[in-house]
Design an enzyme around this catalytic site. Structure first.
Site, PDB file in Angstrom:
ATOM      1  N   HIS A 160     -10.712  -9.545 -13.222  1.00  0.00           N
ATOM      2  CA  HIS A 160     -10.171 -10.943 -13.569  1.00  0.00           C
ATOM      3  C   HIS A 160     -11.013 -11.773 -14.631  1.00  0.00           C
ATOM      4  O   HIS A 160     -10.767 -13.050 -14.683  1.00  0.00           O
ATOM      5  CB  HIS A 160     -10.199 -11.765 -12.088  1.00  0.00           C
ATOM      6  CG  HIS A 160      -9.169 -11.252 -11.100  1.00  0.00           C
ATOM      7  ND1 HIS A 160      -8.940 -11.662  -9.880  1.00  0.00           N
ATOM      8  CD2 HIS A 160      -7.989 -10.024 -11.326  1.00  0.00           C
ATOM      9  CE1 HIS A 160      -8.237 -11.074  -9.269  1.00  0.00           C
ATOM     10  NE2 HIS A 160      -7.589 -10.047 -10.249  1.00  0.00           N
ATOM     11  N   HIS A 176      -2.567  -1.385  -9.703  1.00  0.00           N
ATOM     12  CA  HIS A 176      -1.471  -1.341  -8.867  1.00  0.00           C
ATOM     13  C   HIS A 176      -0.751   0.007  -8.652  1.00  0.00           C
ATOM     14  O   HIS A 176      -0.324   0.353  -7.742  1.00  0.00           O
ATOM     15  CB  HIS A 176      -0.425  -2.372  -8.965  1.00  0.00           C
ATOM     16  CG  HIS A 176      -0.763  -3.784  -8.659  1.00  0.00           C
ATOM     17  ND1 HIS A 176       0.127  -4.625  -8.498  1.00  0.00           N
ATOM     18  CD2 HIS A 176      -2.204  -4.285  -8.406  1.00  0.00           C
ATOM     19  CE1 HIS A 176      -0.500  -5.999  -8.207  1.00  0.00           C
ATOM     20  NE2 HIS A 176      -2.043  -5.556  -8.043  1.00  0.00           N
ATOM     21  N   ARG A 224      -4.023  -4.212 -15.024  1.00  0.00           N
ATOM     22  CA  ARG A 224      -3.551  -4.415 -13.677  1.00  0.00           C
ATOM     23  C   ARG A 224      -2.382  -3.576 -13.203  1.00  0.00           C
ATOM     24  O   ARG A 224      -2.455  -2.974 -12.005  1.00  0.00           O
ATOM     25  CB  ARG A 224      -3.102  -5.805 -13.469  1.00  0.00           C
ATOM     26  CG  ARG A 224      -2.495  -6.337 -11.968  1.00  0.00           C
ATOM     27  CD  ARG A 224      -2.409  -7.640 -12.016  1.00  0.00           C
ATOM     28  NE  ARG A 224      -1.990  -7.788 -10.774  1.00  0.00           N
ATOM     29  CZ  ARG A 224      -0.877  -8.587 -10.126  1.00  0.00           C
ATOM     30  NH1 ARG A 224       0.179  -8.861 -10.967  1.00  0.00           N
ATOM     31  NH2 ARG A 224      -0.574  -9.133  -8.939  1.00  0.00           N
ATOM     32  N   ASN A 251       4.184  -7.140  -6.694  1.00  0.00           N
ATOM     33  CA  ASN A 251       4.444  -6.873  -8.302  1.00  0.00           C
ATOM     34  C   ASN A 251       5.825  -7.668  -8.882  1.00  0.00           C
ATOM     35  O   ASN A 251       5.915  -7.928  -9.817  1.00  0.00           O
ATOM     36  CB  ASN A 251       4.927  -5.488  -8.320  1.00  0.00           C
ATOM     37  CG  ASN A 251       3.883  -4.426  -8.353  1.00  0.00           C
ATOM     38  OD1 ASN A 251       2.728  -4.795  -8.468  1.00  0.00           O
ATOM     39  ND2 ASN A 251       3.999  -3.301  -7.347  1.00  0.00           N
TER      40      ASN A 251
HETATM   41  C1  HEM Z   1      -9.873  -7.440  -5.099  1.00  0.00           C
HETATM   42  C2  HEM Z   1      -8.667  -7.870  -4.636  1.00  0.00           C
HETATM   43  C3  HEM Z   1      -7.880  -8.267  -5.772  1.00  0.00           C
HETATM   44  C4  HEM Z   1      -6.838  -9.245  -5.690  1.00  0.00           C
HETATM   45  C5  HEM Z   1      -6.515 -10.114  -4.330  1.00  0.00           C
HETATM   46  C6  HEM Z   1      -5.838  -9.480  -6.745  1.00  0.00           C
HETATM   47  C7  HEM Z   1      -4.943 -10.314  -7.108  1.00  0.00           C
HETATM   48  C8  HEM Z   1      -4.312 -10.899  -8.176  1.00  0.00           C
HETATM   49  C9  HEM Z   1      -3.502 -11.885  -8.328  1.00  0.00           C
HETATM   50  C10 HEM Z   1      -3.021 -12.576  -7.160  1.00  0.00           C
HETATM   51  C11 HEM Z   1      -3.122 -11.959  -9.651  1.00  0.00           C
HETATM   52  C12 HEM Z   1      -2.171 -12.843 -10.411  1.00  0.00           C
HETATM   53  C13 HEM Z   1      -0.747 -12.210 -10.059  1.00  0.00           C
HETATM   54  C14 HEM Z   1       0.335 -13.402 -10.563  1.00  0.00           C
HETATM   55  O1  HEM Z   1      -0.183 -14.249 -11.019  1.00  0.00           O
HETATM   56  O2  HEM Z   1       1.492 -12.956 -10.257  1.00  0.00           O
HETATM   57  C15 HEM Z   1      -3.881 -10.862 -10.278  1.00  0.00           C
HETATM   58  C16 HEM Z   1      -3.963 -10.788 -11.530  1.00  0.00           C
HETATM   59  C17 HEM Z   1      -4.664  -9.682 -12.314  1.00  0.00           C
HETATM   60  N1  HEM Z   1      -5.485  -8.627 -11.636  1.00  0.00           N
HETATM   61 FE1  HEM Z   1      -5.901  -8.910  -9.794  1.00  0.00          FE
HETATM   62  N2  HEM Z   1      -6.574  -8.680  -7.646  1.00  0.00           N
HETATM   63  C18 HEM Z   1      -7.403  -7.824  -7.325  1.00  0.00           C
HETATM   64  C19 HEM Z   1      -8.137  -6.828  -7.661  1.00  0.00           C
HETATM   65  C20 HEM Z   1      -8.051  -6.635  -9.169  1.00  0.00           C
HETATM   66  C21 HEM Z   1      -8.227  -5.224  -9.753  1.00  0.00           C
HETATM   67  C22 HEM Z   1      -9.204  -4.347  -8.923  1.00  0.00           C
HETATM   68  C23 HEM Z   1      -7.859  -5.261 -10.806  1.00  0.00           C
HETATM   69  C24 HEM Z   1      -8.479  -4.407 -12.205  1.00  0.00           C
HETATM   70  C25 HEM Z   1      -9.456  -3.640 -12.236  1.00  0.00           C
HETATM   71  C26 HEM Z   1      -7.425  -6.428 -11.158  1.00  0.00           C
HETATM   72  C27 HEM Z   1      -6.957  -6.945 -12.439  1.00  0.00           C
HETATM   73  C28 HEM Z   1      -6.216  -8.018 -12.657  1.00  0.00           C
HETATM   74  C29 HEM Z   1      -5.798  -8.626 -14.062  1.00  0.00           C
HETATM   75  C30 HEM Z   1      -6.164  -7.915 -15.209  1.00  0.00           C
HETATM   76  C31 HEM Z   1      -4.915  -9.677 -13.609  1.00  0.00           C
HETATM   77  C32 HEM Z   1      -4.195 -10.348 -14.789  1.00  0.00           C
HETATM   78  C33 HEM Z   1      -2.685  -9.829 -15.123  1.00  0.00           C
HETATM   79  C34 HEM Z   1      -2.140 -10.604 -15.972  1.00  0.00           C
HETATM   80  O3  HEM Z   1      -2.334 -11.414 -16.671  1.00  0.00           O
HETATM   81  O4  HEM Z   1      -0.787 -10.182 -16.442  1.00  0.00           O
HETATM   82  N3  HEM Z   1      -7.217  -7.184 -10.140  1.00  0.00           N
HETATM   83  N4  HEM Z   1      -4.825 -10.197  -9.308  1.00  0.00           N
END
Ligand code: HEM
Ligand SMILES: *[C@@H]1O[C@H](CO)[C@@H](O)[C@H](O)[C@H]1NC(C)=O
Ligand SMILES: *[C@@H]1O[C@H](CO)[C@@H](O)[C@H](O)[C@H]1NC(C)=O
Ligand SMILES: *[C@@H]1O[C@H](CO)[C@@H](O)[C@H](O)[C@H]1NC(C)=O
Ligand SMILES: *[C@@H]1O[C@H](CO)[C@@H](O)[C@H](O)[C@H]1NC(C)=O
Ligand SMILES: *[C@@H]1O[C@H](CO)[C@@H](O)[C@H](O)[C@H]1NC(C)=O
Ligand SMILES: *[C@@H]1O[C@H](CO)[C@@H](O)[C@H](O)[C@H]1NC(C)=O
Length: 334
Positions: A198, A74, A70, A99
């Site tokens: 995800h 970002h 992530r 973030n």
């Molecule tokens: C398509 C639009 C996307 C939205 C709206 C989105 C939104 C989010 C949100 C809200 C979280 C949780 C954050 C938290 O709990 O504080 C998250 C976690 C995450 N996102 Fe996304 N995301 C998107 C796309 C992506 C992309 C493109 C990737 C990587 C290729 C990605 C990888 C991740 C990962 C791996 C997590 C988990 C991080 C952790 O456990 O520390 N996301 N995302």
């Protein structure tokens, strides 16, 4: 330090020219100025150094692979893949809405940078560390192997307002998310396949509890959320402070696989922006829905397309040549 960084650049240019001469030019051009062998001469151990730290961090906490993936995402969506998310200060990307209290893995990046500065001082950029760490976060979670492209340099500014405006929100409709991707050169296929990131990681209650009865104004469960998942999430989030976390891929939390897409078919996506890829009717719904079905049926296709889209994302406005700098501390400009 200067000389080493120069020799890297020269080597890369030579190899790029050589590739053109050998008629591999099409691939080289399509990938911009990044190459898969950028550090081969000046820091051949770079990828192994990153891998070792990512592997150790994931042994202590498997989720760290997701957190590092992530960070790269970002970073790339704000002023390009330039390590800007890593900068400390008052008006930084770290403190932007998407973030704050959310992005993690900064200590792992610091440890990687310290190792690299010992092995090859002044050579490997923080932006490239994020790209390599993301690759191993995916691979060591069981995901695809792809040749990460390197040669990025580090930016000199953080852009907090850019982070607030460019990064997709889980509350955005799919049409808005698709627009934010297209603003950085990524298309609807990239939206669906990169959302497959995800398949690993966690999200906090505050980001999905609006879909649960008793948490939203209407007190009714989101009709596109599976009832049995809704009740377990209600139990998790009830009375909590919004900081409790649930797996983004319920039932396969730490394995990089296509189970995320299978969940969407059963209305088991955690975020509204996940489930919307299958269930929404706005924008390019027919396209996103068809891709969700394709990836749910074929992990080979998911893995192959994921690697391709990661290269596209990693190629958003990289600083190359003599632009930017190689930071010696990822948290501050030199
Ligand atoms: C398509 C639009 C996307 C939205 C709206 C989105 C939104 C989010 C949100 C809200 C979280 C949780 C954050 C938290 O709990 O504080 C998250 C976690 C995450 N996102 Fe996304 N995301 C998107 C796309 C992506 C992309 C493109 C990737 C990587 C290729 C990605 C990888 C991740 C990962 C791996 C997590 C988990 C991080 C952790 O456990 O520390 N996301 N995302
Ligand atoms: C951040 O803001 C505080 C309070 O306004 C100030 O004292 C401090 O010097 C600032 N730090 C930086 C790095 O600008
Ligand atoms: C910050 O990001 C926004 C949105 O991408 C962009 O328009 C702006 O020029 C950036 N500002 C700086 C100082 O880089
Ligand atoms: C997105 O771009 C890729 C090439 O990067 C292409 O193969 C794919 O068909 C495109 N998807 C859409 C929906 O245009
Ligand atoms: C939701 O609220 C209703 C009415 O206040 C209550 O009866 C029910 O137990 C609550 N459900 C949950 C899961 O908290
Ligand atoms: C959630 O965690 C963050 C960071 O630890 C903390 O600042 C915040 O106060 C917590 N939220 C609540 C409602 O306790
Ligand atoms: C809800 O999830 C359960 C368990 O995975 C599944 O059997 C059921 O079909 C899902 N419901 C819907 C409406 O998809």
């Amino acid at each position: 330090m200067e000389r080493k960084s120069f020799s890297c650049r020269d080597t890369a240019s030579c190899l790029a020219l050589l590739a053109v001469a050998l008629c591999l030019g099409a691939a080289t051009v399509a990938r911009g100025q990044l190459t898969d062998d950028f550090y081969d001469d000046c820091c051949p151990q770079a990828e192994n150094i990153v891998r070792a730290r990512v592997s150790a961090a994931m042994k202590a906490e498997p989720r760290m692979g997701a957190s590092l993936l992530r960070l790269h995402f970002h970073d790339c969506f704000v002023n390009g893949c330039d390590g800007s998310i890593l900068l400390d200060g008052n008006n930084t990307e770290k403190l932007a809405g998407p973030n704050l209290n959310s992005a993690r893995g900064f200590d792992v990046v610091d440890a990687i940078k310290a190792d690299l500065e010992k092995a090859c001082p002044g050579v490997v950029s923080c932006a490239d560390i994020l790209a390599i760490a993301a690759k191993y976060g995916v691979l060591l979670s069981g995901g695809p192997d792809y040749d990460v492209l390197l040669g990025r340099r580090d930016g000199l500014v953080a852009n907090q307002s850019g982070a607030n405006s460019n990064l997709p929100s889980p509350f955005d409709p799919i049409s808005t998310i698709t627009k934010k991707f297209s603003d950085v050169g990524l298309n609807t296929t990239d939206v669906v396949v990169l959302s497959g990131g995800h398949t690993i990681g966690r999200a906090r209650c505050v980001l999905f509890s609006g879909r649960l009865a008793n948490f939203s104004a209407t007190s009714s469960v989101d009709p596109t959320l599976n009832a049995s998942l809704a009740s377990s999430l209600q139990a998790l989030c009830r009375g909590g402070d919004g900081n409790q976390t649930a797996a983004l891929d319920d039932g396969s939390a730490d394995a990089f696989d296509n189970h995320y897409y299978q969940n969407l078919l059963g209305q088991r996506g955690l975020l509204s922006s996940d489930q919307g890829l299958f269930s929404s009717t706005d924008g390019s719904a027919a396209t996103t829905r068809a891709l969700v079905q394709a990836y749910s049926a074929s992990s080979e296709r998911f893995f192959c397309d994921f690697g391709r889209s990661m290269l596209k994302m990693g190629n958003i406005l990289p600083l190359t040549g003599s632009a930017g700098q190689i930071r010696s501390n990822c948290r501050a400009i030199n």
